[in-house]
Motif scaffolding. Structure first.
Motif, PDB file in Angstrom:
ATOM      1  N   CYS A  78       0.888  -1.231  -0.062  1.00 11.99           N
ATOM      2  CA  CYS A  78      -0.063  -0.126  -0.058  1.00 11.99           C
ATOM      3  C   CYS A  78       0.820   1.111   0.046  1.00 11.99           C
ATOM      4  O   CYS A  78       1.892   1.446   0.874  1.00 11.99           O
ATOM      5  N   ALA A  79       0.669   2.207  -0.896  1.00 10.01           N
ATOM      6  CA  ALA A  79       1.493   3.391  -0.946  1.00 10.01           C
ATOM      7  C   ALA A  79       1.253   4.410  -0.200  1.00 10.01           C
ATOM      8  O   ALA A  79       2.045   5.362   0.005  1.00 10.01           O
ATOM      9  N   ASN A  80      -0.119   4.589   0.424  1.00 13.98           N
ATOM     10  CA  ASN A  80      -0.563   5.425   1.400  1.00 13.98           C
ATOM     11  C   ASN A  80      -1.735   4.892   2.191  1.00 13.98           C
ATOM     12  O   ASN A  80      -2.140   3.977   1.986  1.00 13.98           O
ATOM     13  N   GLY A  81      -2.270   5.848   2.962  1.00 11.66           N
ATOM     14  CA  GLY A  81      -3.432   5.436   3.835  1.00 11.66           C
ATOM     15  C   GLY A  81      -4.635   5.199   3.215  1.00 11.66           C
ATOM     16  O   GLY A  81      -5.470   4.164   3.707  1.00 11.66           O
ATOM     17  N   THR A  82      -4.982   5.934   2.083  1.00  8.83           N
ATOM     18  CA  THR A  82      -6.047   5.722   1.345  1.00  8.83           C
ATOM     19  C   THR A  82      -6.023   4.453   0.739  1.00  8.83           C
ATOM     20  O   THR A  82      -7.072   3.647   0.671  1.00  8.83           O
ATOM     21  N   GLU A  83      -5.040   3.841   0.201  1.00  7.49           N
ATOM     22  CA  GLU A  83      -4.698   2.334  -0.464  1.00  7.49           C
ATOM     23  C   GLU A  83      -4.915   1.370   0.853  1.00  7.49           C
ATOM     24  O   GLU A  83      -5.660   0.530   0.508  1.00  7.49           O
ATOM     25  N   ARG A  84      -4.553   1.841   1.913  1.00  5.81           N
ATOM     26  CA  ARG A  84      -4.617   0.786   2.995  1.00  5.81           C
ATOM     27  C   ARG A  84      -6.075   0.747   3.253  1.00  5.81           C
ATOM     28  O   ARG A  84      -6.465  -0.288   3.716  1.00  5.81           O
ATOM     29  N   CYS A  85      -6.838   1.851   3.472  1.00  7.15           N
ATOM     30  CA  CYS A  85      -8.141   1.824   3.691  1.00  7.15           C
ATOM     31  C   CYS A  85      -9.037   1.104   2.986  1.00  7.15           C
ATOM     32  O   CYS A  85      -9.925   0.339   3.307  1.00  7.15           O
ATOM     33  N   ALA A  86      -8.747   1.302   1.362  1.00  8.71           N
ATOM     34  CA  ALA A  86      -9.352   0.483   0.591  1.00  8.71           C
ATOM     35  C   ALA A  86      -9.145  -0.959   0.718  1.00  8.71           C
ATOM     36  O   ALA A  86     -10.146  -1.816   0.368  1.00  8.71           O
ATOM     37  N   GLU A  87      -8.061  -1.298   1.035  1.00  4.30           N
ATOM     38  CA  GLU A  87      -7.892  -2.904   1.147  1.00  4.30           C
ATOM     39  C   GLU A  87      -8.389  -3.204   2.339  1.00  4.30           C
ATOM     40  O   GLU A  87      -9.089  -4.259   2.303  1.00  4.30           O
ATOM     41  N   ALA A  88      -8.710  -2.674   3.228  1.00  4.07           N
ATOM     42  CA  ALA A  88      -9.296  -2.858   4.633  1.00  4.07           C
ATOM     43  C   ALA A  88     -10.748  -3.152   4.301  1.00  4.07           C
ATOM     44  O   ALA A  88     -11.292  -4.055   4.905  1.00  4.07           O
ATOM     45  N   PHE A  89     -11.056  -2.102   3.667  1.00 11.01           N
ATOM     46  CA  PHE A  89     -12.677  -2.212   3.404  1.00 11.01           C
ATOM     47  C   PHE A  89     -12.937  -3.409   2.567  1.00 11.01           C
ATOM     48  O   PHE A  89     -14.080  -4.180   2.859  1.00 11.01           O
ATOM     49  N   ASP A  90     -12.214  -3.702   1.894  1.00  8.86           N
ATOM     50  CA  ASP A  90     -12.441  -5.139   0.942  1.00  8.86           C
ATOM     51  C   ASP A  90     -12.461  -6.118   1.757  1.00  8.86           C
ATOM     52  O   ASP A  90     -13.129  -7.023   1.681  1.00  8.86           O
ATOM     53  N   THR A  91     -11.461  -6.284   2.560  1.00  8.02           N
ATOM     54  CA  THR A  91     -10.998  -7.373   3.436  1.00  8.02           C
ATOM     55  C   THR A  91     -12.146  -7.700   4.616  1.00  8.02           C
ATOM     56  O   THR A  91     -12.627  -8.823   4.809  1.00  8.02           O
ATOM     57  N   LEU A  92     -12.870  -6.539   4.844  1.00 12.22           N
ATOM     58  CA  LEU A  92     -14.011  -6.682   5.729  1.00 12.22           C
ATOM     59  C   LEU A  92     -15.195  -6.969   4.873  1.00 12.22           C
ATOM     60  O   LEU A  92     -16.330  -7.228   5.654  1.00 12.22           O
ATOM     61  N   GLY A  93     -15.283  -7.023   3.710  1.00 10.56           N
ATOM     62  CA  GLY A  93     -16.356  -7.252   2.919  1.00 10.56           C
ATOM     63  C   GLY A  93     -17.178  -6.116   2.589  1.00 10.56           C
ATOM     64  O   GLY A  93     -18.605  -6.337   2.052  1.00 10.56           O
ATOM     65  N   GLY A  94     -16.863  -4.966   2.761  1.00 10.98           N
ATOM     66  CA  GLY A  94     -17.644  -3.835   2.290  1.00 10.98           C
ATOM     67  C   GLY A  94     -18.870  -3.633   3.413  1.00 10.98           C
ATOM     68  O   GLY A  94     -18.835  -3.766   4.534  1.00 10.98           O
ATOM     69  N   GLY A  95     -19.770  -3.085   2.871  1.00  6.51           N
ATOM     70  CA  GLY A  95     -21.215  -3.011   3.433  1.00  6.51           C
ATOM     71  C   GLY A  95     -21.279  -1.706   4.345  1.00  6.51           C
ATOM     72  O   GLY A  95     -22.069  -1.607   5.027  1.00  6.51           O
ATOM     73  N   TYR A  96     -20.313  -0.558   4.193  1.00  8.77           N
ATOM     74  CA  TYR A  96     -20.630   0.450   4.691  1.00  8.77           C
ATOM     75  C   TYR A  96     -20.749   1.598   3.798  1.00  8.77           C
ATOM     76  O   TYR A  96     -20.321   1.447   2.834  1.00  8.77           O
ATOM     77  N   GLU A  97     -21.731   2.571   3.945  1.00 10.24           N
ATOM     78  CA  GLU A  97     -21.956   3.729   3.342  1.00 10.24           C
ATOM     79  C   GLU A  97     -20.993   4.833   3.203  1.00 10.24           C
ATOM     80  O   GLU A  97     -20.651   5.751   2.186  1.00 10.24           O
ATOM     81  N   PRO A 200     -17.586   4.638  -0.981  1.00 10.05           N
ATOM     82  CA  PRO A 200     -17.060   3.491  -1.561  1.00 10.05           C
ATOM     83  C   PRO A 200     -16.800   3.430  -2.927  1.00 10.05           C
ATOM     84  O   PRO A 200     -15.481   2.868  -3.125  1.00 10.05           O
ATOM     85  N   ALA A 201     -17.279   3.838  -3.876  1.00  6.50           N
ATOM     86  CA  ALA A 201     -17.192   3.628  -5.285  1.00  6.50           C
ATOM     87  C   ALA A 201     -15.807   4.625  -5.315  1.00  6.50           C
ATOM     88  O   ALA A 201     -15.006   4.208  -6.211  1.00  6.50           O
ATOM     89  N   ALA A 202     -15.626   5.996  -4.912  1.00  6.56           N
ATOM     90  CA  ALA A 202     -14.146   6.414  -4.973  1.00  6.56           C
ATOM     91  C   ALA A 202     -13.119   5.946  -4.658  1.00  6.56           C
ATOM     92  O   ALA A 202     -12.243   5.735  -4.858  1.00  6.56           O
ATOM     93  N   LEU A 203     -13.393   5.398  -3.144  1.00  8.12           N
ATOM     94  CA  LEU A 203     -12.358   4.750  -2.366  1.00  8.12           C
ATOM     95  C   LEU A 203     -12.031   3.457  -3.381  1.00  8.12           C
ATOM     96  O   LEU A 203     -10.780   2.988  -3.378  1.00  8.12           O
ATOM     97  N   GLY A 204     -12.917   2.551  -3.656  1.00 14.53           N
ATOM     98  CA  GLY A 204     -12.552   1.222  -4.562  1.00 14.53           C
ATOM     99  C   GLY A 204     -11.882   1.784  -5.822  1.00 14.53           C
ATOM    100  O   GLY A 204     -10.853   0.933  -6.097  1.00 14.53           O
ATOM    101  N   ALA A 205     -12.193   2.942  -6.537  1.00 15.31           N
ATOM    102  CA  ALA A 205     -11.448   3.133  -7.640  1.00 15.31           C
ATOM    103  C   ALA A 205     -10.034   3.718  -7.451  1.00 15.31           C
ATOM    104  O   ALA A 205      -9.055   3.581  -8.485  1.00 15.31           O
ATOM    105  N   TYR A 206      -9.878   4.093  -6.322  1.00 14.12           N
ATOM    106  CA  TYR A 206      -8.522   5.046  -5.713  1.00 14.12           C
ATOM    107  C   TYR A 206      -7.192   4.262  -6.246  1.00 14.12           C
ATOM    108  O   TYR A 206      -6.260   4.604  -6.908  1.00 14.12           O
ATOM    109  N   PRO A 207      -7.121   2.852  -5.915  1.00 11.97           N
ATOM    110  CA  PRO A 207      -5.915   2.019  -5.928  1.00 11.97           C
ATOM    111  C   PRO A 207      -5.579   1.648  -7.441  1.00 11.97           C
ATOM    112  O   PRO A 207      -4.355   1.372  -7.849  1.00 11.97           O
TER     113      PRO A 207
END
Length: 266
Positions: A78-97, A200-207
C-alpha cells in the motif's frame, strides 16, 4: 448511513520510522503510544459503527490488540493510507456507506471534526471525498512558517472554492500572506486536518489509478482524487478552544505533549 473508521498505521515511514509506536506523555504523566491515542480519538466519535486499525506490521498489530483495538492486516505494498483503507474495506467485505480514514498521526483530532466531516459528505451529493480544514490563527501560521524556514515538512494547507470544493493542497504555506498576524487573530490560511471520508465507489477506484505528478511532488494522497477529476469537499471545522497538530517529525513530539498539557488531555 453506516460508517466505518479505519486507522492506517505502518512502521516503515520514510520520514519517521516506527512512528505509530512512539510514546506520548499526557497531562497526567501517563504514556500512551501514538496509535493508541489515535484509536481513542476515533472511538470518541459519535455515529460510528466500527473502528479498525489497518497495518502491515506485526508489532503494531500486537500493540493495538493489546489495548483493545480490532486490527485488519493489509499488504506492505500500500502506497499510502487511502490505499490501506481501500484494502481494509475490501477485506471486511464492504457493507458501509461511508469510510473514514483517521490517520494514525493525528491523536489530537477532536470528535466533532469527524462528526462534521461525515455530515458534510452526507449533505453534498456532488462530493465523493470530504476532508476537514481548520482556519489558522496567527500562532498556528507562525508554526507553519517556522517549519518551512527550518526545512521541515510540517502540516498541510488547503485552498478551495466558495462552495468549499478543493482547489489544491500543499505542504507549502498557501496562500501567500504578506503580513504578520497576531497569535489569536484569524489568518486566511487553512490547515488541512488529516482525516478523510470516502464514498465506497471513489475509495474502490483509487488504488487502480496511477499517481499523478502533483501527488508525487507533494506526497499528498488526496491529490490523486483531484488529478482524476473527482470532487473533494473541504469541510470547515471549529477548534472550540482545542489545539491541533499532527505528528509529522520527531520534533513534533514535544509540541504535541505541550498541547496535551495545556488542554489537560491525558
Amino acid at each position: 448511513m453506516s460508517v466505518l473508521v479505519v486507522i492506517p498505521a505502518r512502521f516503515a515511514s520514510s520520514r519517521y520510522p516506527g512512528k505509530p509506536l512512539v510514546q506520548l506523555t499526557g497531562a497526567s504523566g501517563e504514556k500512551r503510544t501514538l496509535i493508541e491515542r489515535s484509536w481513542r480519538a476515533a472511538t470518541a466519535v459519535e455515529g460510528v459503527d466500527r473502528v479498525v486499525v489497518a497495518t502491515d506490521d506485526a508489532q503494531i498489530q500486537e500493540v493495538a490488540q493489546g489495548f483493545g483495538a480490532e486490527v485488519v492486516m493489509t499488504s506492505s505494498d500500500c502506497a499510502n493510507g487511502t490505499e490501506r483503507c481501500a484494502e481494509a474495506f475490501d477485506t471486511l467485505g464492504g457493507g458501509y456507506e461511508i469510510v473514514v480514514n483517521l490517520q494514525g498521526d493525528a491523536p489530537l483530532t477532536p470528535h466533532w471534526f469527524v462528526e462534521d466531516l461525515i455530515k458534510g459528505l452526507r449533505d453534498d451529493p456532488m462530493a465523493e471525498v470530504a476532508t476537514p480544514v481548520l482556519r489558522c490563527d496567527g500562532r498556528a501560521l507562525k508554526g507553519f512558517l517556522s517549519d518551512r524556514r527550518a526545512g521541515r515538512v510540517g502540516g498541510t494547507t488547503a485552498v478551495f472554492t466558495q462552495d468549499h470544493h478543493a482547489l489544491y493542497f500543499s505542504k507549502e504555506v498557501v496562500p501567500y500572506t504578506s503580513r504578520v498576524y497576531g497569535d489569536d487573530e484569524a489568518a486566511p490560511v487553512f490547515h488541512h486536518v488529516g482525516v478523510y471520508a470516502y464514498r465506497p465507489a471513489a475509495l474502490g477506484a483509487y488504488p487502480r489509478w496511477e499517481a499523478g505528478p502533483l501527488e508525487a511532488l507533494e506526497g499528498l494522497e488526496q491529490l490523486r482524487f483531484m488529478e482524476h477529476g473527482r470532487k473533494v469537499l473541504c469541510v470547515e471545522v471549529e477548534a472550540r478552544g482545542r489545539q491541533f497538530w499532527e505528528l509529522n517529525n520527531p520534533e513534533d513530539v514535544p509540541r504535541l505533549e505541550q498541547m496535551m498539557r495545556e488542554m489537560g488531555q491525558n
